[in-house]
Design a protein around this motif. Structure first.
Motif, short mmCIF file in Angstrom:
data_model
loop_
_atom_site.label_atom_id
_atom_site.label_comp_id
_atom_site.label_asym_id
_atom_site.label_seq_id
_atom_site.Cartn_x
_atom_site.Cartn_y
_atom_site.Cartn_z
N SER A 129 0.81 -1.21 0.00
CA SER A 129 0.00 0.00 0.00
C SER A 129 0.85 1.26 0.00
O SER A 129 0.37 2.33 -0.42
CB SER A 129 -0.95 0.00 1.19
N VAL A 130 2.09 1.18 0.46
CA VAL A 130 2.96 2.35 0.42
C VAL A 130 3.13 2.85 -1.00
O VAL A 130 3.29 4.06 -1.23
CB VAL A 130 4.33 2.04 1.08
N LEU A 131 3.08 1.95 -1.97
CA LEU A 131 3.22 2.38 -3.36
C LEU A 131 2.01 3.18 -3.82
O LEU A 131 2.14 4.10 -4.64
CB LEU A 131 3.43 1.16 -4.27
N ASP A 132 0.84 2.87 -3.29
CA ASP A 132 -0.34 3.68 -3.60
C ASP A 132 -0.16 5.10 -3.09
O ASP A 132 -0.53 6.07 -3.77
CB ASP A 132 -1.59 3.06 -2.97
N ARG A 133 0.40 5.22 -1.90
CA ARG A 133 0.63 6.56 -1.33
C ARG A 133 1.66 7.33 -2.15
O ARG A 133 1.50 8.53 -2.41
CB ARG A 133 1.06 6.44 0.12
N LEU A 134 2.71 6.65 -2.57
CA LEU A 134 3.71 7.31 -3.39
C LEU A 134 3.13 7.73 -4.73
O LEU A 134 3.42 8.81 -5.24
CB LEU A 134 4.91 6.39 -3.61
N ALA A 135 2.31 6.88 -5.31
CA ALA A 135 1.72 7.19 -6.62
C ALA A 135 0.79 8.39 -6.56
O ALA A 135 0.55 9.05 -7.57
CB ALA A 135 0.95 5.98 -7.15
N ALA A 136 0.27 8.71 -5.37
CA ALA A 136 -0.62 9.86 -5.20
C ALA A 136 0.14 11.13 -4.79
O ALA A 136 -0.48 12.18 -4.60
CB ALA A 136 -1.67 9.54 -4.14
N SER A 137 1.45 11.05 -4.69
CA SER A 137 2.24 12.17 -4.20
C SER A 137 2.28 13.32 -5.21
O SER A 137 2.18 13.12 -6.43
CB SER A 137 3.67 11.69 -3.92
N ASP A 138 2.49 14.53 -4.69
CA ASP A 138 2.72 15.68 -5.56
C ASP A 138 4.16 15.71 -6.10
O ASP A 138 4.46 16.47 -7.03
CB ASP A 138 2.47 16.98 -4.78
N LEU A 139 5.05 14.89 -5.52
CA LEU A 139 6.44 14.85 -5.95
C LEU A 139 6.61 13.81 -7.06
O LEU A 139 6.32 12.63 -6.86
CB LEU A 139 7.36 14.49 -4.78
N VAL A 140 7.09 14.24 -8.21
CA VAL A 140 7.24 13.32 -9.33
C VAL A 140 8.18 12.17 -8.99
O VAL A 140 8.00 11.05 -9.45
CB VAL A 140 7.72 14.07 -10.59
N TRP A 141 9.17 12.44 -8.14
CA TRP A 141 10.15 11.39 -7.83
C TRP A 141 9.52 10.30 -6.97
O TRP A 141 9.90 9.12 -7.08
CB TRP A 141 11.38 12.00 -7.17
N GLU A 142 8.57 10.64 -6.13
CA GLU A 142 7.86 9.61 -5.37
C GLU A 142 6.97 8.79 -6.30
O GLU A 142 6.89 7.55 -6.17
CB GLU A 142 7.03 10.24 -4.25
N ARG A 143 6.32 9.45 -7.24
CA ARG A 143 5.47 8.71 -8.19
C ARG A 143 6.32 7.79 -9.06
O ARG A 143 5.95 6.64 -9.32
CB ARG A 143 4.67 9.69 -9.06
N ARG A 144 7.46 8.29 -9.51
CA ARG A 144 8.33 7.44 -10.34
C ARG A 144 8.87 6.27 -9.52
O ARG A 144 8.95 5.14 -10.04
CB ARG A 144 9.48 8.27 -10.92
N ALA A 145 9.23 6.51 -8.28
CA ALA A 145 9.74 5.43 -7.43
C ALA A 145 8.70 4.33 -7.27
O ALA A 145 9.03 3.14 -7.24
CB ALA A 145 10.16 5.97 -6.07
N ALA A 146 7.42 4.70 -7.16
CA ALA A 146 6.37 3.70 -7.03
C ALA A 146 6.35 2.76 -8.22
O ALA A 146 6.24 1.53 -8.08
CB ALA A 146 5.01 4.39 -6.88
N VAL A 147 6.48 3.32 -9.42
CA VAL A 147 6.45 2.50 -10.64
C VAL A 147 7.72 1.65 -10.75
O VAL A 147 7.65 0.44 -11.02
CB VAL A 147 6.29 3.39 -11.88
N ILE A 148 8.87 2.26 -10.55
CA ILE A 148 10.13 1.52 -10.71
C ILE A 148 10.25 0.42 -9.67
O ILE A 148 10.83 -0.65 -9.94
CB ILE A 148 11.33 2.48 -10.64
N ALA A 149 9.70 0.61 -8.48
CA ALA A 149 9.74 -0.43 -7.46
C ALA A 149 9.10 -1.72 -7.94
O ALA A 149 9.52 -2.82 -7.56
CB ALA A 149 9.05 0.06 -6.18
N THR A 150 8.09 -1.61 -8.80
CA THR A 150 7.37 -2.82 -9.24
C THR A 150 8.20 -3.70 -10.15
O THR A 150 7.80 -4.84 -10.42
CB THR A 150 6.05 -2.46 -9.94
#
Length: 232
Positions: A129-150
Motif C-alpha cells: 500500500s505504500v506504493l499507492d501513497r507514493l503514486a498519489a504524491s505531488d512529488l514526481v520522484w515519489e510517483r516514479r519510485a512507485a512505478v520503478i519499485a514494481t
C-alpha cells in the motif's frame, strides 16, 4: 570509513567539463526538473567503485550522504541503501522513503538506480500500500519510485501492481512519468506475459500519452506496434 571520507574520494575525481554536461543532461537549469542541482562530473562506474569500498557504512552515515548538495554524493547514498537493503530491507526502505519525502532522491537516475532494489525488495512479499501513497504524491520522484519499485515484482512474474499503477498514472502530467509507465509496461510484456500487455493496450492505448505508448510497444512486432500507435 565515513561519509566524509567517501565524499572526499568523489570530490577528488571531479571533472568540471563533465559536470557541466551532466548539469545540462539532468536539467539543472532554472525551470528544469533538476533545477539547482550541483554536479562533480564523476562517472557512475567510479561512484559505484567508491560505494564498494565503503559498503559497510551505517544508516546514519548514509543519511549524511543523502543530504549532500552534490548529486554524485547523493547517488552514492542511494546505492549504499541498495547494499543495506539486502541485509536489512525494512530499515533501508524506511530511510529511503524518508529521503524521498524530503526531496533528497530527486532525479530520475537516483530513483531508477535504487527504487527496485530498496522498495521492491522490501515489499516483494508484504503490504504494498505504500506504493499507492507514493503514486498519489505531488512529488514526481515519489510517483516514479512507485512505478520503478514494481520491477522487482515483475522479476517474480507478478504484473498485478505494475498494471494497477500504470492505469492510475496514465494521466500523469509529467513527461518523466510517461517514460516510466511505458517502460514498466514494456517489461510486463518482456518479463511476464505478452498477452497481459496486449490486453492492457487493448483497453488503454487510445488514451495513453504518446511517449508512454511508444515505450510500451517498442518490443512488439512492427505491425502490432503500428496498430496500437494508430489508436491514438
Amino acid at each position: 570509513m565515513s561519509a566524509a571520507a567517501l565524499r572526499d574520494e568523489l570530490v577528488a575525481l571531479a571533472d568540471p567539463e563533465r559536470a557541466a554536461g551532466a548539469a545540462g543532461y539532468f536539467q539543472a537549469r532554472p525551470g528544469g526538473y533538476g533545477e539547482g542541482d550541483a554536479f562533480l562530473g564523476v562517472r557512475v562506474p567510479d561512484v559505484r567503485a567508491a560505494v564498494r569500498r565503503h559498503r559497510d557504512l551505517g544508516f546514519d552515515e548514509i543519511e549524511t550522504l543523502l543530504d549532500d548538495a552534490l548529486h554524485e554524493v547523493r547517488l552514492a547514498g542511494v546505492l549504499l541503501l541498495v547494499v543495506r537493503a539486502r541485509r536489512e530491507p525494512d530499515e533501508a526502505m524506511a530511510r529511503y522513503l524518508d529521503a524521498l519525502h524530503r526531496g533528497r532522491v530527486d532525479n530520475w537516475d537516483l530513483v531508477d538506480s535504487s527504487a527496485r532494489d530498496v522498495l521492491g525488495t522490501a515489499l516483494r512479499h508484504g503490504d504494498r500500500s505504500v506504493l499507492d501513497r507514493l503514486a498519489a504524491s505531488d512529488l514526481v520522484w515519489e510517483r516514479r519510485a512507485a512505478v520503478i519499485a514494481t520491477f522487482a515484482f515483475l522479476a517474480d512474474g507478478d504484473a498485478t501492481t505494475t498494471l494497477v499503477l500504470a492505469e492510475r498514472l496514465l494521466d500523469d502530467p509529467h513527461p518523466l512519468m510517461h517514460k516510466a509507465v511505458g517502460w514498466a509496461l514494456r517489461e510486463v510484456g518482456a518479463r511476464v506475459d505478452r498477452g497481459t500487455l496486449l490486453a492492457f493496450l487493448d483497453a488503454q492505448a487510445a488514451a495513453m500519452p504518446r511517449v508512454a505508448l511508444s515505450y510500451a510497444t517498442e518490443h512488439l512486432d512492427p505491425a502490432v506496434r503500428a496498430h496500437y500507435r494508430a489508436l491514438r
